[in-house]
Scaffold this motif. Sequence first.
Motif, PDB file in Angstrom:
ATOM      1  N   SER A   6       4.394   2.366   3.876  1.00  0.00           N
ATOM      2  CA  SER A   6       3.979   2.281   2.471  1.00  0.00           C
ATOM      3  C   SER A   6       2.507   1.887   2.369  1.00  0.00           C
ATOM      4  CB  SER A   6       4.844   1.253   1.739  1.00  0.00           C
ATOM      5  OG  SER A   6       4.313   1.005   0.464  1.00  0.00           O
ATOM      6  N   ALA A   7       2.106   0.932   3.210  1.00  0.00           N
ATOM      7  CA  ALA A   7       0.741   0.413   3.098  1.00  0.00           C
ATOM      8  C   ALA A   7      -0.303   1.436   3.554  1.00  0.00           C
ATOM      9  CB  ALA A   7       0.616  -0.869   3.915  1.00  0.00           C
ATOM     10  N   GLY A   9      -2.002   4.726   3.937  1.00  0.00           N
ATOM     11  CA  GLY A   9      -1.920   5.993   3.216  1.00  0.00           C
ATOM     12  C   GLY A   9      -3.284   6.395   2.694  1.00  0.00           C
ATOM     13  N   LEU A  10      -3.273   7.049   1.545  1.00  0.00           N
ATOM     14  CA  LEU A  10      -4.531   7.536   0.985  1.00  0.00           C
ATOM     15  C   LEU A  10      -5.451   6.386   0.593  1.00  0.00           C
ATOM     16  CD1 LEU A  10      -2.920  10.313  -1.176  1.00  0.00           C
ATOM     17  CD2 LEU A  10      -4.149  10.573   0.972  1.00  0.00           C
ATOM     18  N   GLY A  11      -4.852   5.235   0.343  1.00  0.00           N
ATOM     19  CA  GLY A  11      -5.658   4.067  -0.009  1.00  0.00           C
ATOM     20  C   GLY A  11      -6.644   3.739   1.099  1.00  0.00           C
ATOM     21  N   ASN A  12      -6.215   3.906   2.340  1.00  0.00           N
ATOM     22  CA  ASN A  12      -7.086   3.577   3.460  1.00  0.00           C
ATOM     23  C   ASN A  12      -8.096   4.679   3.732  1.00  0.00           C
ATOM     24  OD1 ASN A  12      -4.202   2.796   3.717  1.00  0.00           O
ATOM     25  ND2 ASN A  12      -5.031   1.429   5.256  1.00  0.00           N
ATOM     26  N   TYR A  89      -1.243   9.126  -7.598  1.00  0.00           N
ATOM     27  CA  TYR A  89      -1.114   9.207  -6.144  1.00  0.00           C
ATOM     28  C   TYR A  89      -0.647  10.602  -5.707  1.00  0.00           C
ATOM     29  CZ  TYR A  89      -0.818   7.023  -1.568  1.00  0.00           C
ATOM     30  OH  TYR A  89      -1.060   6.663  -0.263  1.00  0.00           O
ATOM     31  N   PHE A 210      -4.172  -2.618  -3.622  1.00  0.00           N
ATOM     32  CA  PHE A 210      -3.746  -1.222  -3.557  1.00  0.00           C
ATOM     33  C   PHE A 210      -3.403  -0.825  -2.129  1.00  0.00           C
ATOM     34  CE2 PHE A 210      -4.335   3.311  -3.172  1.00  0.00           C
ATOM     35  CZ  PHE A 210      -3.750   3.810  -4.310  1.00  0.00           C
ATOM     36  N   SER A 211      -4.315  -1.160  -1.213  1.00  0.00           N
ATOM     37  CA  SER A 211      -4.146  -0.702   0.155  1.00  0.00           C
ATOM     38  C   SER A 211      -2.950  -1.357   0.831  1.00  0.00           C
ATOM     39  CB  SER A 211      -5.421  -0.977   0.943  1.00  0.00           C
ATOM     40  OG  SER A 211      -5.325  -0.384   2.199  1.00  0.00           O
ATOM     41  N   SER A 213      -0.301  -2.335  -0.711  1.00  0.00           N
ATOM     42  CA  SER A 213       0.877  -2.112  -1.561  1.00  0.00           C
ATOM     43  C   SER A 213       1.466  -3.425  -2.080  1.00  0.00           C
ATOM     44  CB  SER A 213       2.014  -1.380  -0.835  1.00  0.00           C
ATOM     45  OG  SER A 213       1.605  -0.192  -0.249  1.00  0.00           O
ATOM     46  N   LEU A 216       2.957  -5.084  -6.936  1.00  0.00           N
ATOM     47  CA  LEU A 216       3.871  -4.389  -7.842  1.00  0.00           C
ATOM     48  C   LEU A 216       5.321  -4.551  -7.404  1.00  0.00           C
ATOM     49  CD1 LEU A 216       3.883  -2.020  -5.775  1.00  0.00           C
ATOM     50  CD2 LEU A 216       2.459  -0.768  -7.370  1.00  0.00           C
ATOM     51  N   LEU A 218       6.902  -3.950  -4.840  1.00  0.00           N
ATOM     52  CA  LEU A 218       7.555  -2.934  -4.024  1.00  0.00           C
ATOM     53  C   LEU A 218       8.120  -3.517  -2.724  1.00  0.00           C
ATOM     54  CD1 LEU A 218       6.012   0.477  -3.707  1.00  0.00           C
ATOM     55  CD2 LEU A 218       6.500  -0.703  -1.614  1.00  0.00           C
ATOM     56  N   SER A 307       7.946   5.324  -0.826  1.00  0.00           N
ATOM     57  CA  SER A 307       8.154   3.941  -1.262  1.00  0.00           C
ATOM     58  C   SER A 307       7.969   3.814  -2.769  1.00  0.00           C
ATOM     59  CB  SER A 307       7.212   2.998  -0.509  1.00  0.00           C
ATOM     60  OG  SER A 307       5.883   3.158  -0.931  1.00  0.00           O
ATOM     61  N   LEU A 308       7.041   4.574  -3.334  1.00  0.00           N
ATOM     62  CA  LEU A 308       6.795   4.498  -4.784  1.00  0.00           C
ATOM     63  C   LEU A 308       7.953   5.110  -5.571  1.00  0.00           C
ATOM     64  CD1 LEU A 308       3.034   5.499  -4.844  1.00  0.00           C
ATOM     65  CD2 LEU A 308       3.974   3.361  -5.727  1.00  0.00           C
ATOM     66  N   MET A 375      -2.080  -4.534 -10.739  1.00  0.00           N
ATOM     67  CA  MET A 375      -1.627  -5.078  -9.450  1.00  0.00           C
ATOM     68  C   MET A 375      -2.092  -6.529  -9.258  1.00  0.00           C
ATOM     69  SD  MET A 375      -1.778  -1.697  -7.008  1.00  0.00           S
ATOM     70  CE  MET A 375      -0.796  -2.273  -5.647  1.00  0.00           C
TER      71      MET A 375
HETATM   72  N1  PHE Z   1      -0.874   1.301  -0.096  1.00  0.00           N
HETATM   73  C1  PHE Z   1      -0.812   2.699  -0.332  1.00  0.00           C
HETATM   74  C2  PHE Z   1      -2.039   3.348   0.275  1.00  0.00           C
HETATM   75  O1  PHE Z   1      -2.891   2.675   0.794  1.00  0.00           O
HETATM   76  C3  PHE Z   1      -0.723   3.016  -1.793  1.00  0.00           C
HETATM   77  C4  PHE Z   1       0.399   2.337  -2.448  1.00  0.00           C
HETATM   78  C5  PHE Z   1       0.155   1.330  -3.359  1.00  0.00           C
HETATM   79  C6  PHE Z   1       1.698   2.670  -2.122  1.00  0.00           C
HETATM   80  C7  PHE Z   1       1.197   0.654  -3.958  1.00  0.00           C
HETATM   81  C8  PHE Z   1       2.730   2.012  -2.715  1.00  0.00           C
HETATM   82  C9  PHE Z   1       2.482   1.002  -3.608  1.00  0.00           C
HETATM   83  O2  PHE Z   1      -2.197   4.519   0.238  1.00  0.00           O
END
Ligand code: PHE
Length: 439
Positions: A6-7, A9-12, A89, A210-211, A213, A216, A218, A307-308, A375
């Motif tokens: 989950s962590a 992903g595109l955030g990174n 996302y 965000f990065s 996760s 929220l 989750l 995960s979302l 968040m």
């Molecule tokens: N953490 C995920 C990412 O870095 C984005 C995300 C945020 C996913 C919150 C789930 C909940 O891409």
Amino acid sequence: MAAAGSAVGLGNIWKFPYETGQNGGGAFLIVYLICVIIFGMPLLMTEILIGRNAGKSTFSAFRAITGNNRWQWLGWWSALTVLILTGFYFIVTGWCVDYLYESAVNSFVGMNTDALLTHFNTNVMNAPKMILCSIIPILGTAAILWFGVSSGIERLSKILMPMLLIMMILMTIRVLMLDGSGTGLRFFLAPDFSQITPAVVMEAAGQCFFSLSVGLGLMITYGAYMPKDQEATMTSLSVISLDTLVAVLAGLIIFPAVFAFGFNPAEGPQLVFVVLPAVLQHMTFAWISGVVFFILLFVAALTSTISLMEVIVAGIMELSHGKINRHKSVLISTALIIAIVVVYVLSMTGVWSNLQLFGHNLFELSDTLVTNFMMPLGALAMSLFVGWFMPFQDKDLIPHIQKGYKKWFRPLFVFSLRWIVPIAILLIFLNGLGVLNIK
Ligand code: PHE
């Protein structure tokens, strides 16, 4: 593993580099790393802890623990945050789908900097195409949740995640061999402290939530499912370290390339999508590198979308008190998410492009709203909840505690939840909003 999926992903790989580029390079990196240290560990553990105590997912956890409805608003708040975030996302995941296809058919060969930028602005920013490309991962995620195979995908990512890391290391090496890469390296690693403003701190804190996760709720769901004998500290630490490693590697690829190829580091959300094809073309096996990289990026995005969307699916089931089963809930969630995506896309480029608030279209607005406000506020509330209201014992936190470790760890954890995390979030907020004027 699910939490790491989950962590990371595109955030990174997408968001971190463009936020860094827009907010002063090395200065942003330093503030970001400080935020990860202050917020990452306590908040990840907080959510896991809530889940362990409640044995329920985000939406019902607070009621399950308190036995009343006083904290239920936090369940709603989290659900709303997830809903707003999921739409944007999926749009960015759609861009990855587009780039995977374009790499496979070799579209980027011979494109220079300008051509890559024009390509993004005309070809990718095209409403019907964007909707189509987002629907593909939406349906993919829905299928995974429908057939209940998300744990299989997460196991698969145990192989794919290291592959992504190796691929990124190879790209870093290639990029550092380019002429002019030193300027980019300095931009990313040498902080110019005069760049640190309240707005930069607020962005960095938001990016951290965000990065990782967090914020929220989750990870509450994951805490509820986590085996009872698995300790939360090492899990949190591994997730945080891996997530930060991937973000830093992304920066090490993007910035040297930005300067070597003559892009603008403050390009914004399109930054990574114009720079990466340029980098990939310089790899030894350019075609296969491009395809493999975008497949890995797509899978990394997919473990986040799973995960979302799971939160939405579980939320609908719980709201209906069991009247709606999992399959129906997947269908409703899919329709809901597609509707949100269509609204965002039309507000970005299409017929509703005058649907703007505060000078931003709904796509940009949803990002800022979720990352910088919803968040962090969710995280603030959850840290206060666990720090001040929720009774918990060591056994919830660390089942197998080595001697000595426990002595300092628990007080530090409680202290940071009660004081450090809430005060830091509040200060960042008040400062960012200009109420306080600490430079
Ligand atoms: N953490 C995920 C990412 O870095 C984005 C995300 C945020 C996913 C919150 C789930 C909940 O891409």
